[in-house]
Design a protein around this motif. Structure first.
Motif, PDB file in Angstrom:
ATOM      1  N   ASN A 156      12.993  -2.301   1.100  1.00 43.17           N
ATOM      2  CA  ASN A 156      12.544  -1.679   2.283  1.00 43.17           C
ATOM      3  C   ASN A 156      11.476  -0.563   1.923  1.00 43.17           C
ATOM      4  O   ASN A 156      11.026  -0.214   2.833  1.00 43.17           O
ATOM      5  N   ASN A 157      11.119  -0.209   0.757  1.00 39.39           N
ATOM      6  CA  ASN A 157       9.851   0.879   0.395  1.00 39.39           C
ATOM      7  C   ASN A 157       8.648   0.315   0.977  1.00 39.39           C
ATOM      8  O   ASN A 157       7.727   1.227   0.917  1.00 39.39           O
ATOM      9  N   SER A 158       8.554  -1.039   0.840  1.00 41.40           N
ATOM     10  CA  SER A 158       7.164  -1.543   1.634  1.00 41.40           C
ATOM     11  C   SER A 158       7.010  -0.746   2.689  1.00 41.40           C
ATOM     12  O   SER A 158       5.484  -0.829   3.090  1.00 41.40           O
TER      13      SER A 158
ATOM     14  N   VAL B 247       3.067  -6.858  -0.897  1.00 38.96           N
ATOM     15  CA  VAL B 247       3.386  -8.246  -1.176  1.00 38.96           C
ATOM     16  C   VAL B 247       4.373  -8.377  -2.268  1.00 38.96           C
ATOM     17  O   VAL B 247       5.377  -9.333  -2.026  1.00 38.96           O
ATOM     18  N   LEU B 248       4.672  -7.469  -3.177  1.00 41.00           N
ATOM     19  CA  LEU B 248       5.633  -7.559  -4.134  1.00 41.00           C
ATOM     20  C   LEU B 248       7.102  -7.342  -3.433  1.00 41.00           C
ATOM     21  O   LEU B 248       8.019  -8.000  -3.725  1.00 41.00           O
TER      22      LEU B 248
ATOM     23  N   GLY C 197       8.521  -8.512   7.903  1.00 39.43           N
ATOM     24  CA  GLY C 197       7.924  -7.367   8.904  1.00 39.43           C
ATOM     25  C   GLY C 197       6.656  -6.711   8.226  1.00 39.43           C
ATOM     26  O   GLY C 197       5.674  -6.578   8.867  1.00 39.43           O
ATOM     27  N   ALA C 198       6.805  -6.173   6.985  1.00 38.66           N
ATOM     28  CA  ALA C 198       5.749  -5.291   6.350  1.00 38.66           C
ATOM     29  C   ALA C 198       4.431  -6.313   6.028  1.00 38.66           C
ATOM     30  O   ALA C 198       3.472  -6.011   6.177  1.00 38.66           O
TER      31      ALA C 198
ATOM     32  N   GLY D 248       3.760  -0.239  16.220  1.00 41.14           N
ATOM     33  CA  GLY D 248       4.151  -0.988  17.418  1.00 41.14           C
ATOM     34  C   GLY D 248       5.091  -2.416  16.938  1.00 41.14           C
ATOM     35  O   GLY D 248       5.972  -2.775  17.466  1.00 41.14           O
ATOM     36  N   LEU D 249       4.589  -3.163  15.881  1.00 44.97           N
ATOM     37  CA  LEU D 249       5.330  -4.275  15.343  1.00 44.97           C
ATOM     38  C   LEU D 249       6.491  -3.986  14.844  1.00 44.97           C
ATOM     39  O   LEU D 249       7.409  -4.581  15.028  1.00 44.97           O
TER      40      LEU D 249
END
Length: 398
Positions: free
Chosen positions: A159-161, A191-192, A197-198, A356-357
């Protein structure tokens, strides 16, 4: 000796940066992990922000109102007043509620600090470079210890992405000598981390930025074209190389057993519950702060939130909540109109894509990390004030 305003601003930025460094020192997952130090740190910084805002208020500083400030006030009013109508839920979820107030306090704190000159561009450069490097290292650390994250999965997810994603507009806005390196670290980290979503939001945001520099910036067009082809080729190769993982990640939209996915079913349950409710007041005002936690515990057996600000607002605050979200993005759009046709306008477009996304299929407005995205917004608000003041000074008097 009295500490100068510049040093006070630097201390504020270093304190805020230290909170992210705690995330590197204290992993958010794993056996025997104690997150008390990061929690105490953020609580202390929350206190510092409140003291600063109180000091600004009692001294009566006259600071111009930001364009998005009206939306933030409505948001704060909604969270506080309507939540009090369901006091038992508010007390039950007091810490999540305070996390919302944390980034709202950050909005005003950083805005006043920027407009007053307490925080300077040099401080912000230190901040953006430090935060991107820290969260890149957090993802790299977790990637090297996949047992922390696998659980029921066979692939790494972090989730840190989303933290890097929220920082991306800030990286573009600051435009320092490290910008290209920071963009690269952001891209590699996202990417990693392999969060769907990110990845989606960053891909769209980066495409907007790339086509801007390709067609609007005249220098080195051939080099940028080659770079774009290279990025597209590497991305396509990465996609096909991990096709089985992408397909697995898509399939679990309906599977609530995958600890946070199953969004398709979760969203459907919320919409059906709200539209089929016999009480019209529930449709208008919602069920109270974090009411989704108990709702999902009863319906799918998981005490989780909706994984969408839009769905969370709808269930918690009804049509009124949806109206506040729409008003928030409307005010951001008004800020965009002020900068339309400029590089700052591009950054706002990218900000709206990212946030927004995220509000559609993830949590931004209910997470304290929204403060990373809000810093970009208040910098732009401060720049608007500086532009208006400069125009007033240089314009001829009647």
């Amino acid at each position: 000796m009295k500490i100068s305003k510049s040093k006070n601003g630097l201390i504020l930025i270093l304190f805020f940066t230290l909170l992210s460094f705690f995330d590197l020192l204290y992993p958010s997952k794993g056996d025997n992990v104690d997150r008390i130090v990061p929690q105490i740190g953020r609580a202390a910084f929350f206190g510092v922000m409140l003291v600063y805002l109180f000091n600004v208020k009692i001294k009566g500083y006259r600071i111009p109102q930001p364009v998005t400030g009206k939306a933030i006030r409505f948001l704060l009013l909604l969270f506080c007043v309507v939540s009090l109508l369901h006091l038992e839920l508010l007390l039950k979820n007091l810490f999540p509620f305070l996390k919302v107030l944390y980034w709202i306090a950050g909005y005003y704190c950083f805005y006043y600090a920027l407009v007053s000159g307490l925080v300077t561009k040099r401080h912000l450069n230190i901040l953006v470079v430090s935060l991107v490097i820290i969260y890149f290292l957090v993802i790299l650390r977790d990637f090297s210890n996949r047992s922390l994250w696998q659980g029921s999965k066979n692939f790494f997810v972090s989730n840190n992405s989303y933290h890097l994603l929220k920082l991306f507009p800030l990286v573009l806005l600051m435009r320092n000598k490290f910008t290209n390196v920071l963009i690269l670290l952001t891209a590699i980290g996202i990417v990693l981390a392999f969060k769907r979503g990110a990845l989606l939001a960053f891909s769209i945001a980066f495409a907007v930025y790339y086509f801007y520099i390709l067609f609007k910036v005249k220098e080195k067009k051939l080099l940028k074209l080659i770079f774009g082809i290279g990025v597209f080729s590497v991305s396509s190769y990465y996609f096909f190389l991990n096709m089985d993982i992408f397909l697995a990640r898509i399939e679990d939209f309906e599977n609530v057993e995958t600890a946070g996915s199953g969004r398709g079913r979760m969203f459907t349950l919320i919409i059906n519950e709200m539209l089929n409710n016999d009480n019209p007041l529930v449709l208008l005002f919602g069920n109270g702060f974090y009411a989704t936690v108990d709702f999902f515990q009863k319906t799918i057996g998981h005490s989780i939130v909706a994984h969408s600000d839009i769905m969370e607002f709808f269930f918690n605050y009804g049509l009124l909540g949806l109206g506040v979200i729409i008003f928030f993005f409307y005010r951001v759009f008004k800020l965009f109109l002020f900068f339309k046709g400029t590089y700052e306008g591009l950054v706002i477009i990218i900000w709206m894509v990212v946030v927004g996304l995220g509000c559609s299929y993830s949590i931004n407005l209910f997470a304290p990390e929204m403060i990373y995205a809000i810093i970009t917004l208040v910098i732009l608000e401060a720049r608007r004030i500086w532009i208006l003041n400069s125009s007033a000074i240089t314009s001829p008097t009647n």
